[in-house]
Design a protein around this motif. Structure first.
Motif, mmCIF file in Angstrom:
data_model
loop_
_atom_site.group_PDB
_atom_site.id
_atom_site.type_symbol
_atom_site.label_atom_id
_atom_site.label_comp_id
_atom_site.label_asym_id
_atom_site.label_seq_id
_atom_site.Cartn_x
_atom_site.Cartn_y
_atom_site.Cartn_z
ATOM 1 N N LEU A 1 20.314 -2.580 8.609
ATOM 2 C CA LEU A 1 20.421 -3.868 9.301
ATOM 3 C C LEU A 1 19.584 -3.961 10.583
ATOM 4 C CD1 LEU A 1 24.237 -4.632 8.936
ATOM 5 C CD2 LEU A 1 22.339 -5.781 7.789
ATOM 6 N N LYS A 2 18.803 -2.941 10.873
ATOM 7 C CA LYS A 2 18.077 -2.937 12.143
ATOM 8 C C LYS A 2 17.087 -4.090 12.244
ATOM 9 C CE LYS A 2 15.226 -0.146 15.230
ATOM 10 N NZ LYS A 2 14.535 1.153 15.441
ATOM 11 N N ASP A 3 16.277 -4.320 11.221
ATOM 12 C CA ASP A 3 15.274 -5.386 11.286
ATOM 13 C C ASP A 3 15.904 -6.769 11.240
ATOM 14 O OD1 ASP A 3 13.253 -3.542 11.449
ATOM 15 O OD2 ASP A 3 12.764 -3.587 9.316
ATOM 16 N N PHE A 4 17.090 -6.881 10.650
ATOM 17 C CA PHE A 4 17.762 -8.179 10.596
ATOM 18 C C PHE A 4 18.424 -8.510 11.917
ATOM 19 C CE2 PHE A 4 21.386 -10.960 9.661
ATOM 20 C CZ PHE A 4 20.761 -11.967 8.946
ATOM 21 N N LEU A 5 19.142 -7.545 12.493
ATOM 22 C CA LEU A 5 19.875 -7.783 13.743
ATOM 23 C C LEU A 5 19.017 -7.555 14.981
ATOM 24 C CD1 LEU A 5 23.274 -6.061 12.875
ATOM 25 C CD2 LEU A 5 22.761 -8.504 12.889
ATOM 26 N N GLY A 6 17.854 -6.931 14.815
ATOM 27 C CA GLY A 6 17.026 -6.603 15.974
ATOM 28 C C GLY A 6 15.643 -7.208 15.951
ATOM 29 N N CYS A 7 15.433 -8.278 15.157
ATOM 30 C CA CYS A 7 14.114 -8.907 15.115
ATOM 31 C C CYS A 7 13.853 -9.653 16.421
ATOM 32 C CB CYS A 7 14.008 -9.852 13.916
ATOM 33 S SG CYS A 7 15.216 -11.197 13.919
ATOM 34 N N PRO A 8 12.590 -10.018 16.711
ATOM 35 C CA PRO A 8 12.259 -10.700 17.974
ATOM 36 C C PRO A 8 13.135 -11.916 18.222
ATOM 37 C CG PRO A 8 10.266 -10.075 16.816
ATOM 38 C CD PRO A 8 11.390 -9.783 15.875
ATOM 39 N N GLY A 9 13.704 -11.999 19.410
ATOM 40 C CA GLY A 9 14.662 -13.046 19.736
ATOM 41 C C GLY A 9 14.021 -14.341 20.172
ATOM 42 N N VAL A 10 13.297 -15.004 19.263
ATOM 43 C CA VAL A 10 12.645 -16.278 19.550
ATOM 44 C C VAL A 10 13.253 -17.344 18.651
ATOM 45 C CG1 VAL A 10 10.470 -17.558 19.537
ATOM 46 C CG2 VAL A 10 10.501 -15.152 20.224
ATOM 47 N N ILE A 11 13.517 -18.530 19.206
ATOM 48 C CA ILE A 11 14.113 -19.615 18.417
ATOM 49 C C ILE A 11 13.334 -20.911 18.632
ATOM 50 C CG2 ILE A 11 16.462 -18.677 18.349
ATOM 51 C CD1 ILE A 11 17.158 -20.373 20.740
ATOM 52 N N TYR A 12 13.372 -21.769 17.607
ATOM 53 C CA TYR A 12 12.758 -23.097 17.650
ATOM 54 C C TYR A 12 13.882 -24.115 17.457
ATOM 55 C CZ TYR A 12 8.426 -20.466 17.019
ATOM 56 O OH TYR A 12 7.375 -19.586 17.177
ATOM 57 N N GLU A 13 14.376 -24.615 18.550
ATOM 58 C CA GLU A 13 15.580 -25.434 18.527
ATOM 59 C C GLU A 13 15.435 -26.684 17.677
ATOM 60 O OE1 GLU A 13 18.498 -27.851 21.625
ATOM 61 O OE2 GLU A 13 17.119 -26.324 22.365
ATOM 62 N N ASP A 14 14.416 -27.479 17.908
ATOM 63 C CA ASP A 14 14.250 -28.739 17.174
ATOM 64 C C ASP A 14 14.096 -28.489 15.683
ATOM 65 O OD1 ASP A 14 14.401 -30.098 19.571
ATOM 66 O OD2 ASP A 14 12.221 -30.207 19.835
ATOM 67 N N GLU A 15 13.296 -27.503 15.326
ATOM 68 C CA GLU A 15 13.053 -27.198 13.918
ATOM 69 C C GLU A 15 14.312 -26.662 13.232
ATOM 70 O OE1 GLU A 15 11.034 -26.591 16.352
ATOM 71 O OE2 GLU A 15 9.168 -27.609 15.790
ATOM 72 N N LEU A 16 15.111 -25.899 13.958
ATOM 73 C CA LEU A 16 16.349 -25.367 13.389
ATOM 74 C C LEU A 16 17.335 -26.487 13.075
ATOM 75 C CD1 LEU A 16 16.928 -22.209 15.620
ATOM 76 C CD2 LEU A 16 16.601 -22.221 13.145
ATOM 77 N N ILE A 17 17.453 -27.449 13.993
ATOM 78 C CA ILE A 17 18.354 -28.576 13.764
ATOM 79 C C ILE A 17 17.915 -29.367 12.543
ATOM 80 C CG2 ILE A 17 19.181 -30.758 14.720
ATOM 81 C CD1 ILE A 17 19.022 -29.484 17.498
ATOM 82 N N GLU A 18 16.610 -29.610 12.430
ATOM 83 C CA GLU A 18 16.093 -30.347 11.275
ATOM 84 C C GLU A 18 16.262 -29.539 9.995
ATOM 85 O OE1 GLU A 18 11.997 -32.691 9.842
ATOM 86 O OE2 GLU A 18 12.057 -31.576 11.743
ATOM 87 N N PHE A 19 16.088 -28.232 10.092
ATOM 88 C CA PHE A 19 16.234 -27.366 8.918
ATOM 89 C C PHE A 19 17.630 -27.483 8.334
ATOM 90 C CE2 PHE A 19 17.599 -23.380 7.009
ATOM 91 C CZ PHE A 19 16.571 -23.116 6.112
ATOM 92 N N PHE A 20 18.655 -27.433 9.178
ATOM 93 C CA PHE A 20 20.034 -27.511 8.684
ATOM 94 C C PHE A 20 20.393 -28.933 8.231
ATOM 95 C CE2 PHE A 20 20.739 -23.482 11.048
ATOM 96 C CZ PHE A 20 21.299 -22.763 10.009
ATOM 97 N N GLN A 21 19.830 -29.936 8.868
ATOM 98 C CA GLN A 21 20.109 -31.313 8.465
ATOM 99 C C GLN A 21 19.586 -31.609 7.064
ATOM 100 O OE1 GLN A 21 18.330 -33.597 11.656
ATOM 101 N NE2 GLN A 21 20.237 -33.655 12.857
ATOM 102 N N ASN A 22 18.449 -31.018 6.714
ATOM 103 C CA ASN A 22 17.817 -31.284 5.416
ATOM 104 C C ASN A 22 18.012 -30.154 4.414
ATOM 105 O OD1 ASN A 22 16.753 -33.643 6.612
ATOM 106 N ND2 ASN A 22 14.914 -32.561 7.296
ATOM 107 N N GLY A 23 18.740 -29.126 4.802
ATOM 108 C CA GLY A 23 18.861 -27.948 3.948
ATOM 109 C C GLY A 23 19.786 -28.134 2.756
ATOM 110 N N SER A 24 19.478 -27.401 1.684
ATOM 111 C CA SER A 24 20.311 -27.391 0.486
ATOM 112 C C SER A 24 19.939 -26.167 -0.339
ATOM 113 C CB SER A 24 20.106 -28.675 -0.336
ATOM 114 O OG SER A 24 18.763 -28.766 -0.779
#
Length: 272
Positions: free
Chosen positions: A37-60
């Protein structure tokens, strides 16, 4: 960022926590590394807030893949891509109910049993060195996040952001760093330990300060003595025989206390 996107997120700085001067904590994080789980829990801590919100709104979920639309671009994430990106194991248990009973029994003396059954079984498997197909387990959780009506909380903000960076022709907006308060480092873990210790000491102190409410002594109201001319009746004393009880009989009726093994609490990873 929307608070719901932090609900199921917990990040780990392995370079920091593995240098802790705490044998138990280091052993726990080393177990996470060994389980893949090292690469999953320890990957670079960068986020794209606007894109994440849109991703979940349109996700399926379609044909077993997580699909969405972000900035007009189609995003398709398969289990194979998910596993390859984070170097996740693809062999092992996929159902935590299959964790061997002896491993579960041993885990009861290590972990506090105040979490959900699924998470407890997961921690038991990690602690027991049982191989887990993290690709299948985590991707199934990922699919639940974008399934309408699912109780699964939104999460994987850092991991999804990393996946979005590799989508061809997708232009991302401004990025931000994942909140430091949600990242486990040597410093934050030490603070959690101190806080838990203080809480435990306060609970013990509270218990020791509890006293029974003293019972009020009943006030006796004696009636004035009445003098009569009637002579008192003298009662004859009865004699009774007391049957002797052997020491063996006394031992037979003593309750036998069962041995209780206390559970030790170890900090949990709330990330799914």
């Amino acid at each position: 960022m929307a608070s719901s996107l932090f609900t199921n997120n917990l990040h780990i700085s392995f370079d920091s926590v593995l240098t802790m001067d705490h044998e138990g904590m280091v052993a726990m994080f080393e177990a996470l590394v060994e389980t893949g789980l090292k690469d999953f829990l320890g990957c670079p801590g960068v986020i794209y807030e606007d894109e994440l919100i849109e991703f979940f709104q349109n996700g399926s979920v379609r044909d077993g893949m997580v699909v969405s639309t972000v900035n007009g671009n189609t995003v398709e994430i398969s289990e194979e891509l998910f596993a390859e990106t984070f170097q996740l194991p693809v062999e092992g248990l996929t159902n935590m109910n299959d964790v061997p009973k002896d491993v579960v029994f041993d885990a009861r003396s290590v972990f506090s049993y105040d979490v959900t059954l699924e998470r407890f079984l997961m921690m038991a498997a990690i602690n027991g060195g049982i191989p887990i197909n993290w690709s299948k387990v985590l991707f199934n959780s990922f699919k639940d996040m974008v399934t309408a009506g699912s109780w699964q909380a939104k999460g994987f903000a850092i991991q999804i952001s990393l996946l979005l960076e590799d989508v061809p022709n997708l232009e991302l907006g401004d990025s931000s760093e994942f909140p430091s308060s949600r990242i486990l480092t040597k410093r934050t873990v030490h603070r959690y330990i101190v806080i838990n210790y203080k809480v435990g000491m306060e609970e013990v102190a509270d218990i020791s300060m509890v006293k029974k409410t003293p019972k009020k002594k009943a006030v006796s109201r004696k009636r004035p003595a009445v003098v009569t001319d009637v002579e008192p009746t003298i009662k004859k004393k009865r004699t009774s025989k007391i049957k002797s009880v052997s020491s063996k009989d006394n031992l037979d009726i003593l309750p036998v206390a069962q041995e209780v093994v206390p559970l030790q609490t170890v900090p949990q990873n709330d990330g799914r």
